[in-house]
Write a protein that holds these residues in place. Structure first.
Motif, PDB file in Angstrom:
ATOM      1  N   ASP A  52       0.819  -1.212   0.000  1.00  0.00           N
ATOM      2  CA  ASP A  52       0.000   0.000   0.000  1.00  0.00           C
ATOM      3  C   ASP A  52       0.850   1.259   0.000  1.00  0.00           C
ATOM      4  OD1 ASP A  52      -2.446  -1.421   0.068  1.00  0.00           O
ATOM      5  OD2 ASP A  52      -2.258  -1.692   2.236  1.00  0.00           O
ATOM      6  N   GLY A  53       2.134   1.124  -0.337  1.00  0.00           N
ATOM      7  CA  GLY A  53       3.008   2.287  -0.360  1.00  0.00           C
ATOM      8  C   GLY A  53       3.202   2.875   1.028  1.00  0.00           C
ATOM      9  N   VAL A  54       3.215   4.208   1.105  1.00  0.00           N
ATOM     10  CA  VAL A  54       3.343   4.888   2.399  1.00  0.00           C
ATOM     11  C   VAL A  54       2.011   5.480   2.837  1.00  0.00           C
ATOM     12  CG1 VAL A  54       5.769   5.399   1.998  1.00  0.00           C
ATOM     13  CG2 VAL A  54       4.040   7.108   1.392  1.00  0.00           C
ATOM     14  N   GLU A  55       0.983   5.371   1.982  1.00  0.00           N
ATOM     15  CA  GLU A  55      -0.352   5.923   2.268  1.00  0.00           C
ATOM     16  C   GLU A  55      -0.224   7.399   2.643  1.00  0.00           C
ATOM     17  OE1 GLU A  55      -2.991   2.514   3.953  1.00  0.00           O
ATOM     18  OE2 GLU A  55      -1.045   2.383   4.944  1.00  0.00           O
ATOM     19  N   HIS A  56      -0.896   7.813   3.730  1.00  0.00           N
ATOM     20  CA  HIS A  56      -0.892   9.221   4.106  1.00  0.00           C
ATOM     21  C   HIS A  56       0.200   9.554   5.123  1.00  0.00           C
ATOM     22  CE1 HIS A  56      -3.306   7.088   7.111  1.00  0.00           C
ATOM     23  NE2 HIS A  56      -2.917   8.006   7.957  1.00  0.00           N
ATOM     24  N   THR A  62      12.284   6.366  -0.498  1.00  0.00           N
ATOM     25  CA  THR A  62      12.873   6.534  -1.817  1.00  0.00           C
ATOM     26  C   THR A  62      13.355   5.194  -2.362  1.00  0.00           C
ATOM     27  OG1 THR A  62      13.627   8.726  -1.135  1.00  0.00           O
ATOM     28  CG2 THR A  62      14.633   7.790  -3.108  1.00  0.00           C
ATOM     29  N   PRO A  63      12.989   4.843  -3.600  1.00  0.00           N
ATOM     30  CA  PRO A  63      13.509   3.615  -4.208  1.00  0.00           C
ATOM     31  C   PRO A  63      15.016   3.733  -4.480  1.00  0.00           C
ATOM     32  CG  PRO A  63      11.622   4.492  -5.420  1.00  0.00           C
ATOM     33  CD  PRO A  63      12.083   5.559  -4.483  1.00  0.00           C
ATOM     34  N   ALA A  64      15.612   2.652  -4.920  1.00  0.00           N
ATOM     35  CA  ALA A  64      17.027   2.661  -5.280  1.00  0.00           C
ATOM     36  C   ALA A  64      17.223   1.880  -6.574  1.00  0.00           C
ATOM     37  CB  ALA A  64      17.877   2.056  -4.168  1.00  0.00           C
ATOM     38  N   TYR A  65      18.192   2.318  -7.365  1.00  0.00           N
ATOM     39  CA  TYR A  65      18.585   1.599  -8.576  1.00  0.00           C
ATOM     40  C   TYR A  65      20.048   1.227  -8.434  1.00  0.00           C
ATOM     41  CZ  TYR A  65      19.726   0.750 -13.502  1.00  0.00           C
ATOM     42  OH  TYR A  65      20.172   0.187 -14.684  1.00  0.00           O
ATOM     43  N   ALA A  66      20.309  -0.063  -8.297  1.00  0.00           N
ATOM     44  CA  ALA A  66      21.674  -0.548  -8.102  1.00  0.00           C
ATOM     45  C   ALA A  66      21.717  -2.031  -8.443  1.00  0.00           C
ATOM     46  CB  ALA A  66      22.122  -0.337  -6.654  1.00  0.00           C
ATOM     47  N   TYR A  67      22.912  -2.515  -8.745  1.00  0.00           N
ATOM     48  CA  TYR A  67      23.091  -3.939  -9.057  1.00  0.00           C
ATOM     49  C   TYR A  67      22.149  -4.391 -10.179  1.00  0.00           C
ATOM     50  CZ  TYR A  67      25.265  -3.597  -4.443  1.00  0.00           C
ATOM     51  OH  TYR A  67      26.035  -3.202  -3.367  1.00  0.00           O
ATOM     52  N   ASP A  68      21.861  -3.481 -11.105  1.00  0.00           N
ATOM     53  CA  ASP A  68      20.965  -3.752 -12.229  1.00  0.00           C
ATOM     54  C   ASP A  68      19.579  -4.192 -11.759  1.00  0.00           C
ATOM     55  OD1 ASP A  68      20.471  -3.695 -14.971  1.00  0.00           O
ATOM     56  OD2 ASP A  68      20.818  -5.844 -15.188  1.00  0.00           O
ATOM     57  N   LYS A  69      19.127  -3.613 -10.645  1.00  0.00           N
ATOM     58  CA  LYS A  69      17.791  -3.890 -10.121  1.00  0.00           C
ATOM     59  C   LYS A  69      17.179  -2.587  -9.626  1.00  0.00           C
ATOM     60  CE  LYS A  69      19.155  -8.430  -8.234  1.00  0.00           C
ATOM     61  NZ  LYS A  69      20.623  -8.256  -8.372  1.00  0.00           N
ATOM     62  N   VAL A  70      15.849  -2.533  -9.622  1.00  0.00           N
ATOM     63  CA  VAL A  70      15.115  -1.448  -8.978  1.00  0.00           C
ATOM     64  C   VAL A  70      14.563  -1.996  -7.665  1.00  0.00           C
ATOM     65  CG1 VAL A  70      13.120   0.084  -9.101  1.00  0.00           C
ATOM     66  CG2 VAL A  70      14.511  -0.321 -11.140  1.00  0.00           C
ATOM     67  N   PHE A  71      14.916  -1.348  -6.565  1.00  0.00           N
ATOM     68  CA  PHE A  71      14.460  -1.790  -5.248  1.00  0.00           C
ATOM     69  C   PHE A  71      13.410  -0.806  -4.733  1.00  0.00           C
ATOM     70  CE2 PHE A  71      18.912  -3.147  -5.666  1.00  0.00           C
ATOM     71  CZ  PHE A  71      18.760  -4.526  -5.511  1.00  0.00           C
ATOM     72  N   VAL A  72      12.252  -1.328  -4.331  1.00  0.00           N
ATOM     73  CA  VAL A  72      11.169  -0.500  -3.810  1.00  0.00           C
ATOM     74  C   VAL A  72      10.669  -1.116  -2.503  1.00  0.00           C
ATOM     75  CG1 VAL A  72      10.415   0.421  -6.035  1.00  0.00           C
ATOM     76  CG2 VAL A  72       9.511  -1.766  -5.240  1.00  0.00           C
ATOM     77  N   ALA A  73       9.992  -0.307  -1.702  1.00  0.00           N
ATOM     78  CA  ALA A  73       9.511  -0.791  -0.405  1.00  0.00           C
ATOM     79  C   ALA A  73       8.209  -0.102  -0.040  1.00  0.00           C
ATOM     80  CB  ALA A  73      10.564  -0.551   0.683  1.00  0.00           C
ATOM     81  N   SER A  74       7.442  -0.752   0.824  1.00  0.00           N
ATOM     82  CA  SER A  74       6.240  -0.154   1.395  1.00  0.00           C
ATOM     83  C   SER A  74       6.474   0.093   2.879  1.00  0.00           C
ATOM     84  CB  SER A  74       5.025  -1.070   1.222  1.00  0.00           C
ATOM     85  OG  SER A  74       5.113  -2.195   2.081  1.00  0.00           O
ATOM     86  N   ARG A  75       5.731   1.019   3.447  1.00  0.00           N
ATOM     87  CA  ARG A  75       5.866   1.308   4.864  1.00  0.00           C
ATOM     88  C   ARG A  75       5.565   0.074   5.711  1.00  0.00           C
ATOM     89  NH1 ARG A  75       2.703   3.146   9.232  1.00  0.00           N
ATOM     90  NH2 ARG A  75       3.789   4.622  10.605  1.00  0.00           N
ATOM     91  N   GLN A  76       4.646  -0.772   5.252  1.00  0.00           N
ATOM     92  CA  GLN A  76       4.245  -1.947   6.022  1.00  0.00           C
ATOM     93  C   GLN A  76       5.328  -3.021   6.087  1.00  0.00           C
ATOM     94  OE1 GLN A  76       2.585  -0.581   3.534  1.00  0.00           O
ATOM     95  NE2 GLN A  76       0.702   0.251   4.452  1.00  0.00           N
ATOM     96  N   GLY A  77       6.352  -2.939   5.222  1.00  0.00           N
ATOM     97  CA  GLY A  77       7.464  -3.870   5.354  1.00  0.00           C
ATOM     98  C   GLY A  77       7.778  -4.705   4.142  1.00  0.00           C
ATOM     99  N   GLU A  78       7.073  -4.500   3.034  1.00  0.00           N
ATOM    100  CA  GLU A  78       7.369  -5.257   1.828  1.00  0.00           C
ATOM    101  C   GLU A  78       8.519  -4.585   1.072  1.00  0.00           C
ATOM    102  OE1 GLU A  78       5.234  -6.400  -2.432  1.00  0.00           O
ATOM    103  OE2 GLU A  78       3.985  -6.013  -0.664  1.00  0.00           O
ATOM    104  N   VAL A  79       9.588  -5.329   0.832  1.00  0.00           N
ATOM    105  CA  VAL A  79      10.726  -4.862   0.040  1.00  0.00           C
ATOM    106  C   VAL A  79      10.825  -5.759  -1.181  1.00  0.00           C
ATOM    107  CG1 VAL A  79      13.192  -4.334   0.000  1.00  0.00           C
ATOM    108  CG2 VAL A  79      11.903  -4.140   2.145  1.00  0.00           C
ATOM    109  N   THR A 374       4.186   6.221  -6.198  1.00  0.00           N
ATOM    110  CA  THR A 374       3.159   7.061  -5.601  1.00  0.00           C
ATOM    111  C   THR A 374       2.912   6.634  -4.156  1.00  0.00           C
ATOM    112  OG1 THR A 374       1.340   5.629  -6.319  1.00  0.00           O
ATOM    113  CG2 THR A 374       2.048   7.360  -7.836  1.00  0.00           C
ATOM    114  N   ARG A 375       2.195   7.470  -3.434  1.00  0.00           N
ATOM    115  CA  ARG A 375       1.909   7.181  -2.033  1.00  0.00           C
ATOM    116  C   ARG A 375       1.134   5.876  -1.844  1.00  0.00           C
ATOM    117  NH1 ARG A 375       2.574  10.373   2.177  1.00  0.00           N
ATOM    118  NH2 ARG A 375       3.478  12.438   1.884  1.00  0.00           N
ATOM    119  N   ASN A 376       0.312   5.509  -2.810  1.00  0.00           N
ATOM    120  CA  ASN A 376      -0.487   4.288  -2.647  1.00  0.00           C
ATOM    121  C   ASN A 376       0.221   3.041  -3.171  1.00  0.00           C
ATOM    122  OD1 ASN A 376      -0.713   4.697  -5.384  1.00  0.00           O
ATOM    123  ND2 ASN A 376      -2.863   5.320  -5.335  1.00  0.00           N
ATOM    124  N   GLY A 377       1.518   3.147  -3.459  1.00  0.00           N
ATOM    125  CA  GLY A 377       2.298   1.966  -3.780  1.00  0.00           C
ATOM    126  C   GLY A 377       2.456   1.649  -5.253  1.00  0.00           C
TER     127      GLY A 377
END
Length: 386
Positions: A52-56, A62-79, A374-377
């Motif tokens: 659900d992203g970071v919601e409100h 902030t995502p990261a681009y490294a090791y030829d991958k895009v890394f993203v995360a949600s506030r709830q703990g999904e990486v 976006t905020r909603n993931g």
């Protein structure tokens, strides 16, 4: 009363707080969406989601681009790791345990690992190739900004005013430096920046601090803002923006403070200009770009501090920190609009709506496009077409 106000300001961004106060309702008005004759459009290559992203919440993940991958995360703990070409999921790890993970600040990539902090007072390390959890280290205070890495250390700046250094292999604490935190502060902390054996970070009491990475020895502090005014809000001087390095000069900005150019080695200021901001800076090698606390987008000459242009058409639209992408400065707003501004003139070049969830952070640059979150993931890769 002080405790109540402090709690309010540490729950949401300060502008949101002020906008919601009865005394400010008639004075803080979001500018209308500008009319832009688009010179190009951004085409979607792929689209994915991360929880659900970071919601409100105030959580600048902030995502990261490294090791030829895009890394993203949600506030709830999904990486999640994504293929930058296709958006395909390479792995996903859930860091939520008995309580919500409350991830914050963003992802740092180094030493074949990912490092991310949390509002629960943790720094977490993952294997970048597999997503395997390597260690979790407790620290004193919330970690609301991206950690820095250098000399086999991971350095995190906490809401308690502590810069803590952890061993990148084990998470063992090596040293900690404490700075003063006033009674009333903004919600956020300056991300530390490590370079040439030194680490630099902004403090809640209006200073830029410098320390030796190996020993954790504080070597100097330079005032960026001086408390002024009759109320505690007027006297807030947080330096929440990360320092930015151009050549041998550090640039830093504070809330109710100044944009300051500082010599990297001596810590002495070269010039100061009166601007107030709590968001990170950007540059194109000769110009510094900033978003003020009123959401004015400004360009100044890096050598002299002379203002080159000032775009006020996005006032109070709660902009992200600026990013330089090619010939453009790019910012997003709280309603999900993404803007491309000519970095030489400050004029709009293109604008499009990319999600009703709005933006908490700006795009990251890939080799052949950008990734927005976006905020909603929602996570999307865009490329530009004439």
């Amino acid at each position: 009363m002080k405790k109540l106000l402090n709690k309010a300001l540490t729950t949401v961004a300060v502008l949101s707080v002020l906008a919601g106060c009865a005394s400010e309702e008639d004075t803080i008005v979001m500018a209308p969406v500008p009319q832009v004759d688009n010179e190009f459009t951004a085409s979607s290559v792929w689209s994915r989601s991360v929880g659900d992203g970071v919601e409100h919440y105030f959580s600048k993940l902030t995502p990261a681009y490294a090791y030829d991958k895009v890394f993203v995360a949600s506030r709830q703990g999904e990486v999640t790791a994504l293929n930058p070409e296709t958006g395909d999921q390479l792995w996903s790890t859930d860091l939520e345990q008995d309580v919500p993970a409350r991830l914050a600040g963003g992802i740092a990539a180094a030493y074949d690992k990912l490092f991310i902090g949390s509002e629960n007072g943790e720094v977490i390390a993952l294997n970048q190739e597999t997503g395997e959890l390597l260690w979790r280290a407790k620290v004193q205070g919330e970690v609301l900004s991206v950690p820095a890495t250098d000399e086999n250390l991971v350095m995190a700046h906490t809401s308690e005013g502590v810069l803590v250094a952890l061993d990148q292999q084990s998470g063992e604490q090596k040293w900690a430096i404490s700075t003063e935190v006033p009674t009333l502060t903004l919600r956020g902390t300056s991300a530390p920046m490590a370079v040439s054996g030194g680490v630099f970070w902004g403090t809640a009491n209006g200073r830029l601090a410098a320390a030796i990475v190996q020993r954790g020895q504080l070597i100097w502090q330079q005032p960026i803002g001086t408390p002024k005014g009759a109320t505690e809000i007027d006297r807030i001087v947080d330096v929440d923006a990360s320092p930015m390095l151009m050549g041998s000069t550090l640039f830093v900005i504070g809330y109710n403070g100044q944009l300051t150019a500082i010599d990297l080695r001596s810590g002495q200021p070269g010039w100061k200009r009166t601007y107030s901001s709590a968001t990170d800076l950007a540059n194109d090698g000769s110009r510094v770009f900033l978003v003020t606390d009123k959401d004015h987008l400004v360009a100044v000459d890096a050598r002299s501090g002379t203002e080159l242009w000032n775009n006020k058409q996005l006032e109070h639209r709660l902009l992200t920190a600026p990013k330089v992408l090619g010939d453009y400065v790019v910012v997003g707003d709280s309603e999900g609009y993404l803007y491309w501004i000519d970095r030489s003139s400050g004029e709009f070049v293109s604008m499009q709506e990319e999600g009703s969830g709005g933006f908490a952070v700006g795009p990251i640059l890939l080799d052949d496009g950008i990734v927005i979150t976006t905020r909603n993931g929602n996570v999307k890769k865009l490329t530009l077409s004439e």
